[in-house]
Design a protein around this motif. Structure first.
Motif, PDB file in Angstrom:
ATOM      1  N   GLY A 275       0.430  -1.039   0.168  1.00 38.31           N
ATOM      2  CA  GLY A 275       0.233   0.472  -0.121  1.00 38.31           C
ATOM      3  C   GLY A 275       0.569   1.501  -0.471  1.00 38.31           C
ATOM      4  N   ARG A 276       0.400   2.643  -0.327  1.00 39.38           N
ATOM      5  CA  ARG A 276       0.489   3.726   0.183  1.00 39.38           C
ATOM      6  C   ARG A 276       0.306   4.522   0.973  1.00 39.38           C
ATOM      7  N   VAL A 277       1.411   4.969   1.882  1.00 40.72           N
ATOM      8  CA  VAL A 277      -0.089   6.303   2.713  1.00 40.72           C
ATOM      9  C   VAL A 277       0.793   7.614   2.385  1.00 40.72           C
ATOM     10  N   LYS A 278      -0.422   8.489   2.677  1.00 39.75           N
ATOM     11  CA  LYS A 278      -0.266   9.464   2.278  1.00 39.75           C
ATOM     12  C   LYS A 278      -0.628  10.768   4.211  1.00 39.75           C
ATOM     13  N   ARG A 279      -0.652  11.842   3.731  1.00 38.48           N
ATOM     14  CA  ARG A 279      -0.439  12.445   5.280  1.00 38.48           C
ATOM     15  C   ARG A 279      -0.530  13.826   5.097  1.00 38.48           C
ATOM     16  N   GLU A 280      -2.488  13.504   6.080  1.00 34.19           N
ATOM     17  CA  GLU A 280      -2.798  15.374   5.692  1.00 34.19           C
ATOM     18  C   GLU A 280      -2.807  15.535   6.913  1.00 34.19           C
ATOM     19  N   TRP A 281      -3.059  17.352   7.261  1.00 33.00           N
ATOM     20  CA  TRP A 281      -3.413  17.685   9.118  1.00 33.00           C
ATOM     21  C   TRP A 281      -4.178  16.968   9.698  1.00 33.00           C
ATOM     22  N   GLY A 282      -4.345  15.999  10.691  1.00 33.43           N
ATOM     23  CA  GLY A 282      -5.042  15.189  11.547  1.00 33.43           C
ATOM     24  C   GLY A 282      -5.001  14.002  11.037  1.00 33.43           C
ATOM     25  N   ARG A 283      -5.469  13.423  10.533  1.00 36.22           N
ATOM     26  CA  ARG A 283      -5.291  11.941   9.201  1.00 36.22           C
ATOM     27  C   ARG A 283      -4.235  11.964   8.461  1.00 36.22           C
ATOM     28  N   ILE A 284      -4.074  10.110   8.481  1.00 35.47           N
ATOM     29  CA  ILE A 284      -3.613   9.661   7.740  1.00 35.47           C
ATOM     30  C   ILE A 284      -4.012   8.566   6.513  1.00 35.47           C
TER      31      ILE A 284
ATOM     32  N   ILE B 215     -27.128  10.127   8.398  1.00 33.28           N
ATOM     33  CA  ILE B 215     -26.001   9.857   7.328  1.00 33.28           C
ATOM     34  C   ILE B 215     -25.348  11.274   8.434  1.00 33.28           C
ATOM     35  N   ARG B 216     -23.847  11.345   8.907  1.00 31.77           N
ATOM     36  CA  ARG B 216     -23.070  11.659  10.059  1.00 31.77           C
ATOM     37  C   ARG B 216     -22.426  12.030   8.804  1.00 31.77           C
ATOM     38  N   VAL B 217     -21.822  13.858   8.915  1.00 28.88           N
ATOM     39  CA  VAL B 217     -21.462  14.151   8.048  1.00 28.88           C
ATOM     40  C   VAL B 217     -20.086  15.282   8.815  1.00 28.88           C
ATOM     41  N   ARG B 218     -18.475  15.165   8.783  1.00 27.94           N
ATOM     42  CA  ARG B 218     -18.026  15.832   9.388  1.00 27.94           C
ATOM     43  C   ARG B 218     -17.135  16.568   8.385  1.00 27.94           C
ATOM     44  N   ARG B 219     -16.725  18.020   8.615  1.00 27.87           N
ATOM     45  CA  ARG B 219     -16.082  19.035   7.384  1.00 27.87           C
ATOM     46  C   ARG B 219     -15.080  19.890   8.025  1.00 27.87           C
ATOM     47  N   SER B 220     -13.562  19.729   6.920  1.00 29.40           N
ATOM     48  CA  SER B 220     -13.245  21.014   7.516  1.00 29.40           C
ATOM     49  C   SER B 220     -12.543  21.828   6.452  1.00 29.40           C
TER      50      SER B 220
ATOM     51  N   GLU C  41     -11.501  19.809   2.625  1.00 31.85           N
ATOM     52  CA  GLU C  41     -10.581  20.620   1.489  1.00 31.85           C
ATOM     53  C   GLU C  41     -11.260  20.005   0.286  1.00 31.85           C
ATOM     54  N   GLU C  42     -10.742  19.219  -0.774  1.00 37.46           N
ATOM     55  CA  GLU C  42     -11.179  19.292  -2.085  1.00 37.46           C
ATOM     56  C   GLU C  42     -11.499  18.094  -2.197  1.00 37.46           C
ATOM     57  N   LYS C  43     -11.478  16.746  -0.791  1.00 35.68           N
ATOM     58  CA  LYS C  43     -11.673  15.286  -1.371  1.00 35.68           C
ATOM     59  C   LYS C  43     -12.345  15.347   0.172  1.00 35.68           C
ATOM     60  N   ALA C  44     -13.409  14.064  -0.276  1.00 39.67           N
ATOM     61  CA  ALA C  44     -14.055  13.750   1.046  1.00 39.67           C
ATOM     62  C   ALA C  44     -14.133  12.204   0.577  1.00 39.67           C
ATOM     63  N   TYR C  45     -14.571  11.399   1.867  1.00 42.80           N
ATOM     64  CA  TYR C  45     -14.554   9.927   2.194  1.00 42.80           C
ATOM     65  C   TYR C  45     -15.853   9.622   2.902  1.00 42.80           C
ATOM     66  N   VAL C  46     -16.556   8.311   2.470  1.00 42.24           N
ATOM     67  CA  VAL C  46     -17.163   8.144   2.917  1.00 42.24           C
ATOM     68  C   VAL C  46     -17.258   6.374   3.211  1.00 42.24           C
TER      69      VAL C  46
END
Length: 297
Positions: A38-47, A102-107, A148-153
């Motif tokens: 697999g491949r790791v990607k990092r963002e603020w507060g998430r991997i 539907i539960r939504v969190r957004r930053s 930001e520009e991505k969403a995860y479901v």
């Protein structure tokens, strides 16, 4: 795609990057040792970790200390229509239940609010599934994280054990496997006393997996000898009665002796022993999935 959430690292602001680096390194080490590609990607507060067999790998990564939870998720753009069409992947799951939410969190900055996303997606899913919305006690939940520009479901979350990434603290001595688990959870590298632990290497191998395959040393020291050693701290699994019984010996100590079971309310000795052993079956499932995928390729 796997979402990996971590918590306590945010409390260590000055050391945040170092702790994140070690956590990512531990994820890489587990993946390498257990044949996970697999491949790791990092963002603020998430991997994020891109791989096949997301569900079993997400569950495995939830056993890495420092991880609060993981979720196998589907990545899409942050456009409302794209989020809604991605959420339709779970339409059959919704239809198998009486109600959903539907539960939504957004930053980040968007032209909509979290409530807008929940209303838009919820209305479409309700229309196509003919199921009712129940925000208080739903039978099925769809979660959406917009960043930001991505969403995860996703619809599933594996709770982790939290703590700190192994390797962020110093090397300590653990008198047995149970106390070693607590030491690893506090981010310590460990040496294990073979005088007080199991006579075979079964426990040692389990601890290596919990330590993300960092070095787990073996030393031949009993408790009295350990108190004369140069370790910065000792972990032992005394309960309150055992702690009182050893009060005289402990008064002569020259380093901290940590006894998590004496005050622990969540993890009893029996519970930790079951948790310790549970990782072996999980690793075997990961190996089976990965080996099967390799043969298919």
């Amino acid at each position: 795609m796997i979402l990996i959430r971590y918590g306590e690292l945010s409390l260590k602001r000055n050391l945040r990057k170092k702790f994140e680096d070690i956590l990512v390194s531990n994820i890489h080490r587990v993946a390498r040792e257990e044949g996970i590609v697999g491949r790791v990607k990092r963002e603020w507060g998430r991997i994020y970790f891109s791989t096949t067999h997301e569900r079993i790998v997400a569950k495995r990564f939830s056993f890495i200390f420092g991880v609060v939870s993981t979720s196998p998720a589907i990545e899409c753009s942050s456009e409302l229509e794209d989020i809604e069409s991605t959420a339709e992947v779970f339409l059959d799951d919704v239809k198998r239940h009486r109600s959903f939410a539907i539960r939504v969190r957004r930053s980040g900055t968007h032209e909509y609010t979290s409530m807008d996303v929940a209303r838009f997606v919820g209305a479409k899913i309700k229309e196509k599934s003919d199921r009712m919305v129940d925000l208080k006690n739903p039978d099925f939940e769809i979660f959406i994280e917009v960043r930001e520009e991505k969403a995860y479901v996703f619809s599933e979350t594996f709770k982790g054990f939290g703590g700190l990434p192994v390797g962020t603290q110093g090397r300590v001595l653990a008198m047995d496997e149970v106390s070693a688990w607590f030491a690893l959870r506090r981010g310590c590298d460990i040496d294990l006393s073979v005088e007080c632990s199991a006579k075979d290497d079964t426990g040692l191998e389990l601890l290596r997996a919990w330590a993300c395959y960092r070095k787990v040393g073996k030393v031949e020291l009993n408790f009295k000898e350990a108190l004369k050693s140069n370790y910065p701290a000792i972990f032992c699994s005394f309960n309150m009665n055992e702690l009182i019984a050893n009060e005289g010996i402990l008064r002569k100590r020259k380093m901290p002796v940590l006894t998590p079971l004496a005050s622990e309310k969540v993890y009893s000795r029996d519970k930790v022993e079951k948790i310790l052993n549970s990782i072996s079956e999980l690793i075997e499932c990961v190996h089976t999935k990965c080996r099967y995928s390799e043969r298919e390729q």
